[in-house]
Design a protein around this motif. Structure first.
Motif, PDB file in Angstrom:
ATOM      1  N   LEU A  97       0.826  -1.199   0.000  1.00 53.57           N
ATOM      2  CA  LEU A  97       0.000   0.000   0.000  1.00 53.57           C
ATOM      3  C   LEU A  97       0.867   1.259   0.000  1.00 53.57           C
ATOM      4  N   GLN A  98       1.974   1.195   0.716  1.00 53.57           N
ATOM      5  CA  GLN A  98       2.875   2.345   0.729  1.00 53.57           C
ATOM      6  C   GLN A  98       3.498   2.570  -0.643  1.00 53.57           C
ATOM      7  N   LYS A  99       3.827   1.503  -1.349  1.00 53.44           N
ATOM      8  CA  LYS A  99       4.382   1.641  -2.693  1.00 53.44           C
ATOM      9  C   LYS A  99       3.350   2.247  -3.642  1.00 53.44           C
ATOM     10  N   VAL A 100       2.097   1.797  -3.535  1.00 52.50           N
ATOM     11  CA  VAL A 100       1.047   2.351  -4.400  1.00 52.50           C
ATOM     12  C   VAL A 100       0.872   3.842  -4.120  1.00 52.50           C
ATOM     13  N   ARG A 101       0.855   4.215  -2.866  1.00 54.05           N
ATOM     14  CA  ARG A 101       0.726   5.625  -2.520  1.00 54.05           C
ATOM     15  C   ARG A 101       1.911   6.436  -3.029  1.00 54.05           C
ATOM     16  N   ARG A 102       3.082   5.858  -2.968  1.00 54.63           N
ATOM     17  CA  ARG A 102       4.256   6.557  -3.494  1.00 54.63           C
ATOM     18  C   ARG A 102       4.141   6.733  -5.006  1.00 54.63           C
ATOM     19  N   GLY A 103       3.592   5.696  -5.693  1.00 52.01           N
ATOM     20  CA  GLY A 103       3.378   5.820  -7.129  1.00 52.01           C
ATOM     21  C   GLY A 103       2.375   6.917  -7.462  1.00 52.01           C
ATOM     22  N   VAL A 104       1.307   7.011  -6.675  1.00 51.04           N
ATOM     23  CA  VAL A 104       0.318   8.072  -6.882  1.00 51.04           C
ATOM     24  C   VAL A 104       0.965   9.442  -6.697  1.00 51.04           C
ATOM     25  N   ALA A 105       1.817   9.550  -5.691  1.00 53.31           N
ATOM     26  CA  ALA A 105       2.487  10.831  -5.451  1.00 53.31           C
ATOM     27  C   ALA A 105       3.424  11.179  -6.599  1.00 53.31           C
ATOM     28  N   ASP A 106       4.139  10.179  -7.146  1.00 50.00           N
ATOM     29  CA  ASP A 106       5.042  10.443  -8.272  1.00 50.00           C
ATOM     30  C   ASP A 106       4.268  10.899  -9.513  1.00 50.00           C
TER      31      ASP A 106
END
Length: 265
Positions: A41-50
């Protein structure tokens, strides 16, 4: 040889699987799975932020290009007003090139915006799944803990748990050893009483000697008791005779006491 190696490999895998199954704790496995889901979930959120950062950068570039396009348009108007058609044509030509860049950036911006929406929706769905898994995880852990405690209590009451089994075996060994010692002591007493065992010190007596000693001991007590009675009877007779002799005779006068003398001065 290959058959032996296959058999050894199967035995090793079976024992390893049994050891792993015995060492596995479902609560630890659930916590580990939950931790992995949080990392995803943290990786997905980081992708959304990028993606959102890239979209914002494109928006800044679009604003700059649109500003330059508006400036070139104003310059073309001014050039026409001043009769400089050539300058107006150059300004419009540059504006046309910028407009092509603006169109490309707008297309990229729309694509990034779509990706951002997809990732945001995926993050929301994943967040919901993680929350549901966390609730289910805690429920399973609580149920497992309660079942484990109930099983331990039941095993303790029934005496089939490992700890209680060790205690039960210790009690059984102690009882067996006590019974063995009691049986040995009883057997030794019976053998000593029957004379089957000889005393190496010479102090032991057989049953006949023991019975004779008991009878002679009783006779000695009776003889001593009769002697004491006779002595008491003899002492009583002598005292009575002395009393009777004193009453039958005349009383002897007592010797006169010395009279005190008074010397004349």
């Amino acid at each position: 040889m290959s058959g032996v190696m296959k058999r050894m490999g199967m035995i090793f895998r079976a024992k390893a699987n049994k050891a792993l199954d015995r060492a596995e704790d479902p609560r630890e496995t659930l916590d580990y799975s939950y931790q992995k889901q949080l990392e995803l979930l943290q990786k997905v959120r980081r992708g959304v932020a990028d993606v959102a950062t890239s979209r914002k950068r494109l928006e800044l570039q679009l604003n700059q290009l649109q500003g330059q396009s508006s400036k070139l348009e104003d310059q073309g108007r001014k050039a026409l007003a001043l009769g400089r058609e050539d300058l107006a044509r150059e300004a419009l030509s540059r504006r046309s090139a910028l407009q092509q860049q603006v169109t490309d950036l707008q297309t990229q911006h729309q694509n990034l915006q779509g990706e951002e929406e997809k990732l945001t929706l995926a993050a929301q769905r994943l967040q919901a799944k993680v929350d549901a898994f966390r609730t289910k995880k805690e429920t399973i852990k609580a149920t497992y803990t309660a079942a484990q405690a109930q099983t331990q209590i039941g095993e303790a009451f029934s005496g089939i748990s490992e700890e209680m089994g060790d205690v039960g075996l210790a009690i059984e060994r102690a009882e067996d050893k006590t019974a063995q010692m009691q049986a040995r002591a009883g057997a030794i007493d019976e053998l000593l009483a029957s004379g089957a065992l000889d005393d190496s010190t010479g102090m032991a007596k057989d049953d006949i000697t023991a019975e004779l000693d008991r009878l002679s001991g009783g006779s000695d007590v009776e003889l001593e008791l009769q002697r004491m009675k006779a002595e008491l009877a003899g002492g009583s007779s002598a005292g009575q005779q002395a009393i009777e002799g004193g009453q039958g005779g005349q009383a002897q006068p007592s010797a006169p006491r010395d009279q005190p003398r008074f010397d004349k001065q």
